[in-house]
Design a protein around this motif. Structure first.
Motif, PDB file in Angstrom:
ATOM      1  N   LEU A   1      -1.831 -27.729 -10.764  1.00 35.44           N
ATOM      2  CA  LEU A   1      -1.403 -29.281 -10.993  1.00 35.44           C
ATOM      3  C   LEU A   1      -2.326 -30.136 -10.377  1.00 35.44           C
ATOM      4  O   LEU A   1      -2.781 -30.131  -9.247  1.00 35.44           O
ATOM      5  N   ASP A   2      -2.450 -31.444 -11.004  1.00 32.30           N
ATOM      6  CA  ASP A   2      -3.105 -32.540 -10.624  1.00 32.30           C
ATOM      7  C   ASP A   2      -2.256 -33.628  -9.979  1.00 32.30           C
ATOM      8  O   ASP A   2      -1.543 -34.427 -10.437  1.00 32.30           O
ATOM      9  N   HIS A   3      -1.965 -33.339  -8.548  1.00 35.22           N
ATOM     10  CA  HIS A   3      -0.903 -34.269  -8.098  1.00 35.22           C
ATOM     11  C   HIS A   3      -1.290 -35.728  -7.844  1.00 35.22           C
ATOM     12  O   HIS A   3      -0.335 -36.392  -7.904  1.00 35.22           O
ATOM     13  N   GLY A   4      -2.418 -35.801  -7.762  1.00 30.45           N
ATOM     14  CA  GLY A   4      -2.810 -37.173  -7.853  1.00 30.45           C
ATOM     15  C   GLY A   4      -2.507 -37.869  -9.068  1.00 30.45           C
ATOM     16  O   GLY A   4      -2.013 -39.124  -9.061  1.00 30.45           O
ATOM     17  N   LEU A   5      -2.640 -37.095 -10.273  1.00 30.74           N
ATOM     18  CA  LEU A   5      -2.394 -37.822 -11.311  1.00 30.74           C
ATOM     19  C   LEU A   5      -0.778 -38.111 -11.584  1.00 30.74           C
ATOM     20  O   LEU A   5      -0.606 -39.019 -12.231  1.00 30.74           O
TER      21      LEU A   5
ATOM     22  N   LEU B   1       5.339 -26.697  -7.359  1.00 30.56           N
ATOM     23  CA  LEU B   1       6.441 -27.423  -7.964  1.00 30.56           C
ATOM     24  C   LEU B   1       7.260 -28.266  -7.030  1.00 30.56           C
ATOM     25  O   LEU B   1       7.517 -29.635  -7.218  1.00 30.56           O
ATOM     26  N   ARG B   2       7.194 -28.171  -5.794  1.00 30.14           N
ATOM     27  CA  ARG B   2       7.842 -28.778  -4.711  1.00 30.14           C
ATOM     28  C   ARG B   2       6.775 -30.179  -4.523  1.00 30.14           C
ATOM     29  O   ARG B   2       7.347 -31.428  -4.564  1.00 30.14           O
ATOM     30  N   ALA B   3       5.487 -29.767  -4.661  1.00 32.42           N
ATOM     31  CA  ALA B   3       4.594 -30.996  -4.566  1.00 32.42           C
ATOM     32  C   ALA B   3       4.673 -32.032  -5.834  1.00 32.42           C
ATOM     33  O   ALA B   3       4.484 -33.341  -5.658  1.00 32.42           O
ATOM     34  N   ALA B   4       4.776 -31.230  -6.911  1.00 32.30           N
ATOM     35  CA  ALA B   4       4.878 -32.164  -8.064  1.00 32.30           C
ATOM     36  C   ALA B   4       6.280 -32.772  -7.894  1.00 32.30           C
ATOM     37  O   ALA B   4       6.376 -34.217  -8.505  1.00 32.30           O
ATOM     38  N   VAL B   5       7.340 -32.648  -7.677  1.00 33.09           N
ATOM     39  CA  VAL B   5       8.610 -33.260  -7.307  1.00 33.09           C
ATOM     40  C   VAL B   5       8.347 -34.399  -6.506  1.00 33.09           C
ATOM     41  O   VAL B   5       8.757 -35.413  -6.746  1.00 33.09           O
TER      42      VAL B   5
ATOM     43  N   ALA C   1       5.600 -35.807  -5.770  1.00 25.80           N
ATOM     44  CA  ALA C   1       4.796 -36.980  -6.463  1.00 25.80           C
ATOM     45  C   ALA C   1       5.315 -37.767  -7.605  1.00 25.80           C
ATOM     46  O   ALA C   1       4.806 -38.481  -7.942  1.00 25.80           O
ATOM     47  N   GLY C   2       6.515 -37.341  -8.245  1.00 24.69           N
ATOM     48  CA  GLY C   2       7.039 -37.844  -9.098  1.00 24.69           C
ATOM     49  C   GLY C   2       7.791 -37.274 -10.252  1.00 24.69           C
ATOM     50  O   GLY C   2       8.355 -38.037 -11.201  1.00 24.69           O
ATOM     51  N   MET C   3       7.636 -36.070 -10.516  1.00 21.09           N
ATOM     52  CA  MET C   3       8.257 -35.368 -11.368  1.00 21.09           C
ATOM     53  C   MET C   3       9.821 -35.338 -11.396  1.00 21.09           C
ATOM     54  O   MET C   3      10.263 -35.049 -10.264  1.00 21.09           O
ATOM     55  N   THR C   4      10.541 -35.477 -12.549  1.00 18.43           N
ATOM     56  CA  THR C   4      12.122 -35.623 -12.292  1.00 18.43           C
ATOM     57  C   THR C   4      12.834 -34.482 -13.097  1.00 18.43           C
ATOM     58  O   THR C   4      13.695 -33.810 -12.671  1.00 18.43           O
ATOM     59  N   LYS C   5      12.227 -33.985 -14.423  1.00 16.63           N
ATOM     60  CA  LYS C   5      12.726 -33.053 -14.926  1.00 16.63           C
ATOM     61  C   LYS C   5      11.737 -31.689 -15.260  1.00 16.63           C
ATOM     62  O   LYS C   5      10.473 -31.899 -15.532  1.00 16.63           O
ATOM     63  N   ILE C   6      12.044 -30.546 -14.709  1.00 18.56           N
ATOM     64  CA  ILE C   6      11.385 -29.667 -14.666  1.00 18.56           C
ATOM     65  C   ILE C   6      11.672 -28.244 -15.505  1.00 18.56           C
ATOM     66  O   ILE C   6      12.804 -27.843 -15.808  1.00 18.56           O
ATOM     67  N   ASN C   7      10.899 -28.070 -16.806  1.00 22.76           N
ATOM     68  CA  ASN C   7      11.185 -27.083 -17.858  1.00 22.76           C
ATOM     69  C   ASN C   7      10.735 -25.908 -17.666  1.00 22.76           C
ATOM     70  O   ASN C   7       9.480 -25.745 -17.387  1.00 22.76           O
ATOM     71  N   ILE C   8      11.623 -24.788 -17.810  1.00 26.67           N
ATOM     72  CA  ILE C   8      11.230 -23.393 -17.565  1.00 26.67           C
ATOM     73  C   ILE C   8      11.932 -22.474 -18.536  1.00 26.67           C
ATOM     74  O   ILE C   8      13.037 -22.730 -18.880  1.00 26.67           O
ATOM     75  N   GLY C   9      10.890 -21.794 -18.989  1.00 22.83           N
ATOM     76  CA  GLY C   9      11.512 -20.653 -20.192  1.00 22.83           C
ATOM     77  C   GLY C   9      10.866 -19.425 -19.842  1.00 22.83           C
ATOM     78  O   GLY C   9      11.568 -18.358 -19.888  1.00 22.83           O
TER      79      GLY C   9
ATOM     80  N   ASP D   1      16.754 -18.478  -7.726  1.00 23.65           N
ATOM     81  CA  ASP D   1      15.717 -18.606  -6.767  1.00 23.65           C
ATOM     82  C   ASP D   1      14.788 -19.782  -7.155  1.00 23.65           C
ATOM     83  O   ASP D   1      14.196 -20.391  -6.253  1.00 23.65           O
ATOM     84  N   LEU D   2      14.564 -20.120  -8.356  1.00 19.88           N
ATOM     85  CA  LEU D   2      13.701 -21.389  -8.740  1.00 19.88           C
ATOM     86  C   LEU D   2      14.482 -22.657  -8.366  1.00 19.88           C
ATOM     87  O   LEU D   2      13.777 -23.501  -8.021  1.00 19.88           O
ATOM     88  N   LEU D   3      15.923 -22.703  -8.442  1.00 16.34           N
ATOM     89  CA  LEU D   3      16.475 -24.054  -8.205  1.00 16.34           C
ATOM     90  C   LEU D   3      16.438 -24.248  -6.559  1.00 16.34           C
ATOM     91  O   LEU D   3      16.214 -25.135  -5.963  1.00 16.34           O
ATOM     92  N   PHE D   4      16.550 -23.046  -5.655  1.00 13.08           N
ATOM     93  CA  PHE D   4      16.293 -23.096  -4.319  1.00 13.08           C
ATOM     94  C   PHE D   4      14.916 -23.619  -4.192  1.00 13.08           C
ATOM     95  O   PHE D   4      14.675 -24.350  -3.153  1.00 13.08           O
ATOM     96  N   ALA D   5      13.948 -23.174  -4.621  1.00 23.75           N
ATOM     97  CA  ALA D   5      12.452 -23.204  -4.327  1.00 23.75           C
ATOM     98  C   ALA D   5      11.906 -24.435  -4.479  1.00 23.75           C
ATOM     99  O   ALA D   5      11.322 -25.178  -3.945  1.00 23.75           O
ATOM    100  N   PHE D   6      12.349 -25.005  -5.861  1.00 21.32           N
ATOM    101  CA  PHE D   6      11.428 -26.159  -6.082  1.00 21.32           C
ATOM    102  C   PHE D   6      12.156 -27.464  -5.539  1.00 21.32           C
ATOM    103  O   PHE D   6      11.228 -28.424  -5.233  1.00 21.32           O
ATOM    104  N   ASP D   7      13.404 -27.649  -5.177  1.00 20.64           N
ATOM    105  CA  ASP D   7      13.798 -28.468  -4.321  1.00 20.64           C
ATOM    106  C   ASP D   7      14.030 -28.419  -2.750  1.00 20.64           C
ATOM    107  O   ASP D   7      14.782 -29.110  -2.066  1.00 20.64           O
ATOM    108  N   ALA D   8      13.203 -27.252  -2.214  1.00 21.94           N
ATOM    109  CA  ALA D   8      13.549 -27.030  -0.858  1.00 21.94           C
ATOM    110  C   ALA D   8      12.855 -28.219   0.015  1.00 21.94           C
ATOM    111  O   ALA D   8      11.947 -28.629  -0.395  1.00 21.94           O
TER     112      ALA D   8
END
Length: 282
Positions: free
Chosen positions: A191-195, A220-224, A226-234, A275-282
Motif C-alpha cells: 500500500l501507498d501509505h503516504g497517499l 493494514l495497521r499502518a493503513a489504519v 494513516a487514515g483508513m476507517t472501513k476495511i473490506n475483506i472477502g 484473527d483479522l480483527l485482532f490483527a489490524f487494530d493491534a
C-alpha cells in the motif's frame, strides 16, 4: 448489542482513530461465522452483501439480507448490514426495504464526469431513503471489467480530485485506490501509505480500503494509522471456507452430509475473522 447502522459504526471508528471491518457474506454460514468471529474478538463488524452475491442467489436480495439481519439481531456485538458494489440502480433502490442501512454505489468503471453524475444521483436518492452511501474513485485491482493493474501508473486516487468528487457527489465515505486488489489469495499487496495520509487530509469523509484480503497485518495497521476507517475483506473468508471443505472431504471421501463439512468451514471462517480483527487494530 444488535443490528445497528453502518454510518454509526464508521463515524465512531473515525472519531476514535480506528477502523471497522466489513466482511463479505455469500451464504448464511458466512454471516454466522463473521458474527462468531466478531463476538470472539469483542469487536463491532459490518456484514456486506455484494451485487455478485445477490446475483448468485437468483438476483433476489431480500432472502439473504433478511437472514443476515436476523443473525445480527441475536449477536452479542454491534453488527451493521451493507449492500456492496452495486452497479444496478434497481438493486440499490431495494436496499432500504431489504434491511440495509448503507450501500456502496460503484460507478468506478465510468469516466470521471459520468461517475460523478451517476454517483451524485445515487447519493441524493440514498439520503432521501435514509441510507448512508459509499462510492469509489480510482481503480482497485482485480475487477474483471477493468484489467489494468492496481500498481500501474495513473490508477491511484488523486487527493485533489477525490476532495472535489466528495464535495460534488455528497457521498458519506470514499473507497480509494492505494495499491490493494480484489480477489487476492496471497497477502502480498503493497500500500501507498503516504497517499493514504494525503487522501485522509484532503477528503472530509471516511476512507475505505477494498481488497484487504491481500494486505498483510502490518500493512493494514499502518493503513489504519494513516487514515483508513472501513476495511473490506472477502477473499480471505473464501480461502478459509474452501480449504476446510477440501480437507474434510479429503479425510472422508464418502461424506455426503453438507453439515459435516460446512461446520468446520464455518469455524475456519470465524477464526479468520477473529484473527483479522485482532490483527489490524493491534
Amino acid at each position: 448489542m444488535s443490528l445497528v447502522s453502518t454510518g454509526d459504526l464508521v463515524a465512531q471508528a473515525a472519531a476514535e482513530g480506528r477502523a471497522v471491518a466489513a466482511f463479505n457474506v455469500i451464504t448464511l454460514e458466512y454471516a454466522e461465522a463473521i458474527i462468531a468471529g466478531a463476538e470472539a474478538a469483542d469487536r463491532p463488524v459490518i456484514l456486506q452483501i455484494s451485487e455478485n452475491a445477490v446475483r448468485y442467489h437468483a438476483s433476489k436480495v431480500e432472502p439473504l439480507a433478511r437472514a443476515a439481519a436476523e443473525v445480527a439481531r441475536l449477536s452479542r456485538t454491534d453488527v451493521a448490514l451493507h449492500l456492496d458494489h452495486v452497479t444496478d440502480v434497481a438493486l440499490l433502490r431495494q436496499a432500504a426495504d431489504s434491511g440495509f442501512s448503507s450501500a456502496m454505489y460503484d460507478a468506478g468503471a465510468l469516466p470521471f464526469a459520468e461517475n460523478l453524475e451517476a454517483t451524485a444521483a445515487a447519493a441524493q436518492w440514498a439520503h432521501a431513503a435514509g441510507l448512508w452511501l459509499e462510492a469509489e474513485l480510482g481503480y482497485v485491482g482485480g475487477k474483471p471489467d477493468m484489467p489494468t493493474s492496481a500498481h500501474a501508473a495513473g490508477v491511484r486516487t488523486d487527493p485533489d480530485e477525490a476532495a472535489d468528487y466528495v464535495r460534488r457527489t455528497g457521498v458519506d465515505a470514499l473507497a480509494v485506490a492505494v495499491g490493494s486488489s480484489h480477489a487476492m489469495t496471497e497477502r502480498s499487496a503493497s500500500l501507498d501509505h503516504g497517499l493514504i495520509e494525503r487522501l485522509h487530509k484532503a477528503v472530509p469523509v471516511p476512507l475505505v480500503l477494498h481488497g484487504s484480503s491481500g494486505v498483510r497485518d502490518e500493512e493494514l495497521r499502518a493503513a489504519v494509522r494513516a487514515g483508513m476507517t472501513k476495511i473490506n475483506i472477502g477473499t480471505a473468508l473464501n480461502v478459509a471456507f474452501t480449504t476446510a471443505v477440501r480437507r474434510t472431504l479429503r479425510d472422508d471421501p464418502a461424506m455426503t452430509d453438507p453439515r459435516a463439512y460446512f461446520s468446520p468451514a464455518r469455524d475456519a471462517m470465524a477464526s479468520t475473522v477473529r484473527d483479522l480483527l485482532f490483527a489490524f487494530d493491534a
